[in-house]
Enzyme design. Sequence first.
Site, PDB file in Angstrom:
ATOM      1  N   THR A  39      -3.533   8.214  10.261  1.00 36.10           N
ATOM      2  CA  THR A  39      -3.241   8.261   8.834  1.00 36.10           C
ATOM      3  C   THR A  39      -3.234   9.726   8.420  1.00 36.10           C
ATOM      4  O   THR A  39      -3.208  10.618   9.276  1.00 36.10           O
ATOM      5  CB  THR A  39      -4.285   7.422   8.060  1.00 36.10           C
TER       6      THR A  39
ATOM      7  N   LYS B  66       0.204  12.225  10.706  1.00 35.52           N
ATOM      8  CA  LYS B  66       1.377  11.451  11.121  1.00 35.52           C
ATOM      9  C   LYS B  66       2.456  12.321  11.777  1.00 35.52           C
ATOM     10  O   LYS B  66       3.094  11.904  12.741  1.00 35.52           O
ATOM     11  CB  LYS B  66       1.962  10.696   9.932  1.00 35.52           C
TER      12      LYS B  66
ATOM     13  N   ASN C 295       2.656   6.305  12.873  1.00 40.56           N
ATOM     14  CA  ASN C 295       1.377   5.811  12.360  1.00 40.56           C
ATOM     15  C   ASN C 295       0.659   4.915  13.360  1.00 40.56           C
ATOM     16  O   ASN C 295      -0.458   4.494  13.116  1.00 40.56           O
ATOM     17  CB  ASN C 295       1.527   5.112  11.006  1.00 40.56           C
TER      18      ASN C 295
ATOM     19  N   GLY D 185      11.605   8.584  -4.069  1.00 40.52           N
ATOM     20  CA  GLY D 185      10.621   9.116  -3.140  1.00 40.52           C
ATOM     21  C   GLY D 185      11.178   9.296  -1.744  1.00 40.52           C
ATOM     22  O   GLY D 185      11.564   8.325  -1.102  1.00 40.52           O
ATOM     23  N   ALA D 186      11.213  10.540  -1.261  1.00 41.48           N
ATOM     24  CA  ALA D 186      11.723  10.845   0.072  1.00 41.48           C
ATOM     25  C   ALA D 186      10.652  11.498   0.932  1.00 41.48           C
ATOM     26  O   ALA D 186      10.939  12.295   1.806  1.00 41.48           O
ATOM     27  CB  ALA D 186      12.948  11.758  -0.035  1.00 41.48           C
TER      28      ALA D 186
ATOM     29  N   ALA E 162       6.706   7.888   3.674  1.00 44.64           N
ATOM     30  CA  ALA E 162       6.982   6.458   3.536  1.00 44.64           C
ATOM     31  C   ALA E 162       8.418   6.226   3.087  1.00 44.64           C
ATOM     32  O   ALA E 162       9.100   5.320   3.580  1.00 44.64           O
ATOM     33  CB  ALA E 162       6.008   5.824   2.557  1.00 44.64           C
TER      34      ALA E 162
ATOM     35  N   GLY F  90       2.989  -3.278  -2.845  1.00 42.01           N
ATOM     36  CA  GLY F  90       2.471  -2.630  -1.655  1.00 42.01           C
ATOM     37  C   GLY F  90       1.678  -3.547  -0.752  1.00 42.01           C
ATOM     38  O   GLY F  90       1.562  -3.295   0.449  1.00 42.01           O
TER      39      GLY F  90
END
Length: 274
Positions: free
Chosen positions: A73, A77, A98, A138-139, A142, A250
């Site tokens: 984590t 990563k 991960n 979001g890039a 994740a 999530g």
Amino acid sequence: MSDSIPNLGGASRIYAVFGDPVAQVQTPTLINPMFAAKGIDLYAVPFHVTGETLEAAWRVFAAMDNVAGIGVTVPHKIAAARLCDELTPAAAAVGAVNSIQRRGDGSMHGALFDGLGFVRGLAVNRGRLAGASVMLVGAGGAGRAIAHTLAGEQIGRLAVIDVDDDALEFTVDMVNRVMGAPVAQRGSCDLAGIDVLINATPVGLKSAEAFPVDLNDLGPEMLVADIAALARDTELLTLARQRGAATSDGRDMLEAQIALIAGFAAGLEAGTPL
């Protein structure tokens, strides 16, 4: 936990979980009951490993035959991907892992299950991705993993939004390279024509007013996913449900991803849930 997990023995194997910090990781709590339910003598154990000690810890665990693998984590990563002997296509494209499977010869095979966990977590709504117009907010790590997996779902178009231009360009280029066509592009705040809206940032935990997309066009025909929603619904998901849209949070992604990590840790082929 003691009622569901048998005693650790000399023949048991270990799936180490590296993090800094590591006290917050949920992997051992979620994955150990899965091993026990399948009768697998394997245990996920957290280890506090700093960036400075990662390589040394990696060499030690890679050398031990009773280590099944390593989960990583934050902040490891990317660094762990560089230490792997082999990477899955998703891990290679994104440059991060991960979960790492230790093979019999001591080689380390790295995988990244964020993206596959996301699409599996959509369940029946996964079928809505083919040919869809998708907006990804979001890039980061994740978001990139999700974008890579979306390319494999044969989406029709991907609009990417991120405050980091380098991360945005990396993600757009990666998707277009995987799909062999200019499917991905820089997104705007306009939801017109969008079928699927995905939030892969912590912005979802803040006020909906901070969200970088105009939500006036959010409607019942859309699918809205917010991976930031774990302990509670975000304002984005609450609004989506009020408008009649299909939703995913999530927890859906986490449950699907844990099953994939468990399978990989147990020696199954990457992408096979336990």
